[in-house]
Design an enzyme around this catalytic site. Structure first.
Site, PDB file in Angstrom:
ATOM      1  N   CYS A 114       0.819  -1.221   0.000  1.00 19.76           N
ATOM      2  CA  CYS A 114       0.000   0.000   0.000  1.00 19.76           C
ATOM      3  C   CYS A 114       0.854   1.272   0.000  1.00 19.76           C
ATOM      4  O   CYS A 114       0.323   2.365  -0.163  1.00 19.76           O
ATOM      5  CB  CYS A 114      -0.932  -0.005   1.203  1.00 19.76           C
ATOM      6  SG  CYS A 114      -2.079  -1.394   1.218  1.00 19.76           S
ATOM      7  N   HIS A 239      -2.783   7.193   2.871  1.00 22.92           N
ATOM      8  CA  HIS A 239      -3.344   5.971   2.321  1.00 22.92           C
ATOM      9  C   HIS A 239      -4.680   5.687   2.997  1.00 22.92           C
ATOM     10  O   HIS A 239      -4.800   5.737   4.227  1.00 22.92           O
ATOM     11  CB  HIS A 239      -2.372   4.811   2.553  1.00 22.92           C
ATOM     12  CG  HIS A 239      -2.960   3.465   2.329  1.00 22.92           C
ATOM     13  ND1 HIS A 239      -3.656   3.136   1.185  1.00 22.92           N
ATOM     14  CD2 HIS A 239      -2.979   2.352   3.117  1.00 22.92           C
ATOM     15  CE1 HIS A 239      -4.068   1.888   1.273  1.00 22.92           C
ATOM     16  NE2 HIS A 239      -3.677   1.398   2.442  1.00 22.92           N
ATOM     17  N   ASN A 269     -10.239   0.229   0.731  1.00 21.37           N
ATOM     18  CA  ASN A 269      -8.778   0.262   0.636  1.00 21.37           C
ATOM     19  C   ASN A 269      -8.368  -0.235  -0.749  1.00 21.37           C
ATOM     20  O   ASN A 269      -8.536  -1.408  -1.062  1.00 21.37           O
ATOM     21  CB  ASN A 269      -8.190  -0.621   1.729  1.00 21.37           C
ATOM     22  CG  ASN A 269      -6.673  -0.645   1.745  1.00 21.37           C
ATOM     23  OD1 ASN A 269      -6.023  -0.375   0.748  1.00 21.37           O
ATOM     24  ND2 ASN A 269      -6.106  -1.003   2.887  1.00 21.37           N
TER      25      ASN A 269
END
Length: 312
Positions: A114, A239, A269
């Protein structure tokens, strides 16, 4: 200092919208359970005929159009993904083919979980420092629905598919970065090729503790490098992993939550795609103004982390 300025952004989300109620068809969960723990309301999943590369191509096309540059002036194209359709060709080389971009520059993917977009930014800057071309294309693209275990409600409700892209230019501008990793296969990991369980695995509490410690550390590291204060930053773009993480970080830093952009409610996500998707939304909404300072931080599987201070 030679830094990066973002000239154009783009995003692509699959048409298939999946609500929290829709997730009940896969796993024992509820809208209330998901919202209170993650802040997520909907996410997008790819349908047949869509792929990591096809999402990346569409996002890249928009970013190039909005940047208004000639593709011949590109010095590099980097894809950031943990869910490439194939080991080769890469997402980046498929973008080259489908958009007819110049052949004689680097095209490759990198995998930093990520944190991929942040890793990609710094790698892209390094490539441009060695190039006679001023621009680069950076794309985060993921189809995480294809590496999820739909019997694991702790993960399958969290992730979504999507792509975001930016065109950057190397020029005199504020710039600071931090990157790091701590090898771990018991917090967040994805089974690889040949694995009996090629899925996303995540320990939620360990992930939360890791994030709320590492994100503020990255922010203070970037401020220390740049000589800036928290009050000098116009936007914090983190993020989009969990609303509770972002809210906790803002509170820990003593900063207004409104300075921390959030769109996790709509997309979940999306790993390496989450920050460029957010930047494109912000640009589209007119939230970003020339000269503003952005502080971006990513964290996730690996374990990896990364941050960058940019000027819009």
């Amino acid at each position: 200092m030679k830094g990066l300025k973002i000239l154009g952004t783009g995003r692509c989300l699959p048409d298939k919208l999946v609500t929290n109620d829709d997730m009940r068809a896969f796993v024992d969960t509820s809208d209330e359970w998901i919202r209170t723990r993650t802040g997520i309301q909907t996410r997008h999943f790819c349908a047949e005929g869509e792929s990591t590369a096809s999402l990346g191509v569409k996002a890249a096309r928009l970013a190039l159009e909005r940047a208004g540059i000639s593709p011949e002036d590109l010095g590099a194209c980097v894809g950031c993904t943990v869910s490439s359709d194939t080991a080769a060709p890469t997402v980046a080389s498929t973008i080259q083919r489908d958009l007819g971009l110049p052949k004689h520059i680097p095209y490759f993917d990198l995998n930093a979980g990520c944190s991929g977009f942040l890793y990609g930014l710094h790698v892209t800057r390094g490539l441009l420092l060695q190039s006679d071309k001023p621009y680069a294309l950076l794309v985060g693209a993921e189809t995480l629905s294809r590496v999820m275990n739909f019997q694991d409600r702790g993960t399958c409700v969290i992730f979504g598919d999507g792509a975001g892209a930016v065109v950057v230019k190397l020029e005199e501008a504020p710039y600071a970065y931090t990157l790091g990793a701590e090898g771990s296969d018991d917090v967040i990991y994805i089974g690889g090729y040949g694995s009996k369980e090629p899925y996303i695995h995540m320990e939620g509490q360990k992930t939360f503790r890791f994030a709320v410690e590492m994100v503020p550390w990255c922010i203070h590291e970037l401020l220390g490098q740049s000589g800036l204060k928290l009050e000098d930053i116009d936007w914090f773009v983190l993020h989009q992993a969990n609303k509770r993480i972002i809210d906790h970080v803002a509170k820990k830093l003593g900063m207004p939550g409104e300075r921390f952009y959030q769109n996790i409610a709509h997309y979940g996500n999306t790993s390496a795609a989450s920050i460029p998707i957010a930047l494109d939304e912000m640009a589209e909404q007119g939230l970003l103004k020339r000269g503003q300072k952005l502080l971006c931080v990513g964290f996730g599987a690996g374990l990896t982390w990364g941050g960058a201070l940019l000027e819009w």
